[in-house]
Design a protein around this motif. Sequence first.
Motif, PDB file in Angstrom:
ATOM      1  N   PHE A 182     -21.703 -39.334   7.407  1.00  0.00           N
ATOM      2  CA  PHE A 182     -20.975 -40.168   8.371  1.00  0.00           C
ATOM      3  C   PHE A 182     -19.656 -39.493   8.748  1.00  0.00           C
ATOM      4  O   PHE A 182     -19.285 -39.442   9.933  1.00  0.00           O
ATOM      5  N   TYR A 183     -18.955 -38.982   7.753  1.00  0.00           N
ATOM      6  CA  TYR A 183     -17.684 -38.280   7.978  1.00  0.00           C
ATOM      7  C   TYR A 183     -17.874 -37.075   8.894  1.00  0.00           C
ATOM      8  O   TYR A 183     -17.090 -36.839   9.824  1.00  0.00           O
ATOM      9  N   LYS A 190     -19.907 -47.895   7.313  1.00  0.00           N
ATOM     10  CA  LYS A 190     -19.082 -48.430   8.386  1.00  0.00           C
ATOM     11  C   LYS A 190     -17.615 -48.131   8.104  1.00  0.00           C
ATOM     12  O   LYS A 190     -17.224 -47.884   6.951  1.00  0.00           O
ATOM     13  N   ILE A 191     -16.815 -48.158   9.168  1.00  0.00           N
ATOM     14  CA  ILE A 191     -15.378 -48.028   9.010  1.00  0.00           C
ATOM     15  C   ILE A 191     -14.837 -49.322   8.398  1.00  0.00           C
ATOM     16  O   ILE A 191     -15.220 -50.425   8.811  1.00  0.00           O
ATOM     17  N   THR A 238     -20.377 -36.505  11.106  1.00  0.00           N
ATOM     18  CA  THR A 238     -20.763 -36.942  12.449  1.00  0.00           C
ATOM     19  C   THR A 238     -19.584 -37.574  13.186  1.00  0.00           C
ATOM     20  O   THR A 238     -19.363 -37.325  14.373  1.00  0.00           O
ATOM     21  N   ARG A 239     -18.829 -38.380  12.473  1.00  0.00           N
ATOM     22  CA  ARG A 239     -17.698 -39.072  13.091  1.00  0.00           C
ATOM     23  C   ARG A 239     -16.675 -38.099  13.656  1.00  0.00           C
ATOM     24  O   ARG A 239     -16.045 -38.361  14.690  1.00  0.00           O
ATOM     25  N   ASN A 240     -16.485 -36.969  13.013  1.00  0.00           N
ATOM     26  CA  ASN A 240     -15.450 -36.016  13.398  1.00  0.00           C
ATOM     27  C   ASN A 240     -15.989 -34.820  14.183  1.00  0.00           C
ATOM     28  O   ASN A 240     -15.280 -33.832  14.364  1.00  0.00           O
ATOM     29  N   GLN A 257     -10.487 -40.234   4.727  1.00  0.00           N
ATOM     30  CA  GLN A 257     -10.307 -38.979   5.435  1.00  0.00           C
ATOM     31  C   GLN A 257      -8.946 -38.933   6.118  1.00  0.00           C
ATOM     32  O   GLN A 257      -8.310 -39.952   6.373  1.00  0.00           O
ATOM     33  N   LYS A 294     -16.487 -32.959  17.272  1.00  0.00           N
ATOM     34  CA  LYS A 294     -16.023 -32.867  18.660  1.00  0.00           C
ATOM     35  C   LYS A 294     -16.743 -31.740  19.402  1.00  0.00           C
ATOM     36  O   LYS A 294     -16.893 -31.772  20.615  1.00  0.00           O
ATOM     37  N   VAL A 318     -13.860 -45.322   5.173  1.00  0.00           N
ATOM     38  CA  VAL A 318     -15.197 -45.837   5.470  1.00  0.00           C
ATOM     39  C   VAL A 318     -15.822 -46.306   4.166  1.00  0.00           C
ATOM     40  O   VAL A 318     -15.518 -45.782   3.080  1.00  0.00           O
TER      41      VAL A 318
END
Length: 270
Positions: free
Chosen positions: A222-223, A136-137, A225-227, A192, A229, A178
Motif C-alpha cells: 500500500f505504501y 486504509k489511511i 502504490t500510494r507514493n 510514513q 508518482k 495507515v
Amino acid sequence: MIPSKITSIEHYDEVVARYNLRGSYSNNYMLRGEILELVRGGNLSVVSTGHNVFFIVPKPGCFRLYYYLNDTSELVFFDKGNFVTEILYRGDAFYPGGEVEFFLRCGFFKNLIRDQYAGIYKDLTLARDDDGVSIKIATTMDEVKYACELFNSSFDSFSGDFIPESEYETLRDNGDVVVATIGDLLSGALHQTIENNVAWISHVAVGEHARGRHVGQSLVDFYVTRNMKSEKSRYMFWVQRQNIPAVNMYQKKGFRYINKSTISLLKINV
C-alpha cells in the motif's frame, strides 16, 4: 561526572570547535534546527573527560549520547540513568570497531544493527495475495492511537523512535499513518514521511494475533502504490538486521541494502 547545560548555540559551537579535531571519532549527526530546539528547551547537556566530549539529550526512558572522541584510552563511566549511543557507518567494510570497543570498555553493550534499504518503483514487485487483509489511511484518533501504541510497544525502547501522544493529531491530519484490518480487527500499521521526494517508512508493525497473514507485506505494498508518482519514484527505510523475516520480505520485493548502517550501544544502570 556532572553534566552542565548548553546555554546557547554559541556555547554549543564553542564546545564543538574545541573537540572536533582532525582524526576524531564522532557520531554527531544532529541537525542545526534540532540543536536549536534542544538548547531553547534546556534539553542539551555536555560533559568532558578532557580530550573527549559527550552531548547528552534526554529521551523517554534513557539519555542519548553524541560525542567527539580524541583519546580512546580516556574512558567515561555514566552511572546514573540509562544511556544509548548510535554510530552511523558506511557498510560492513567500515564497521566502527574503535568506537565500539571504546564504549564496551566503558560498560556499554551492543544492542542493534539497523541497515538502510532503498528501492525504485520500476524495480519493485508487489504481492497479489492479500490473505484477507484490508489497508486504509488512519482517519480517526482511535486508529492513530492504536498504530502509535503498536509502534512504541513493538520496537526497542532505547534505539527506536518513540511517538508521543502530542503528535497523534498531526499524524492523523497529515495522513501519515495507515492501518491494516482483518475483518473488523485492527491488525497492523505503517507510518510514513516524505523527505526530498523520497517516501520513507518510519515505522511498520504487525499485531501478534495477525502474524503469518502477510499483514506487513500488504502494508508495504500500500505504501509503495500510494507514493508512486512515476516509474522512478524512490522509497527508503531502516530495518533491523536481526529481523530476518522482514529483511527477506523487503529483499524479495526488490529493495536493496545501500551500504549504510547504524549500531546502537546501551548502558543500563539499574
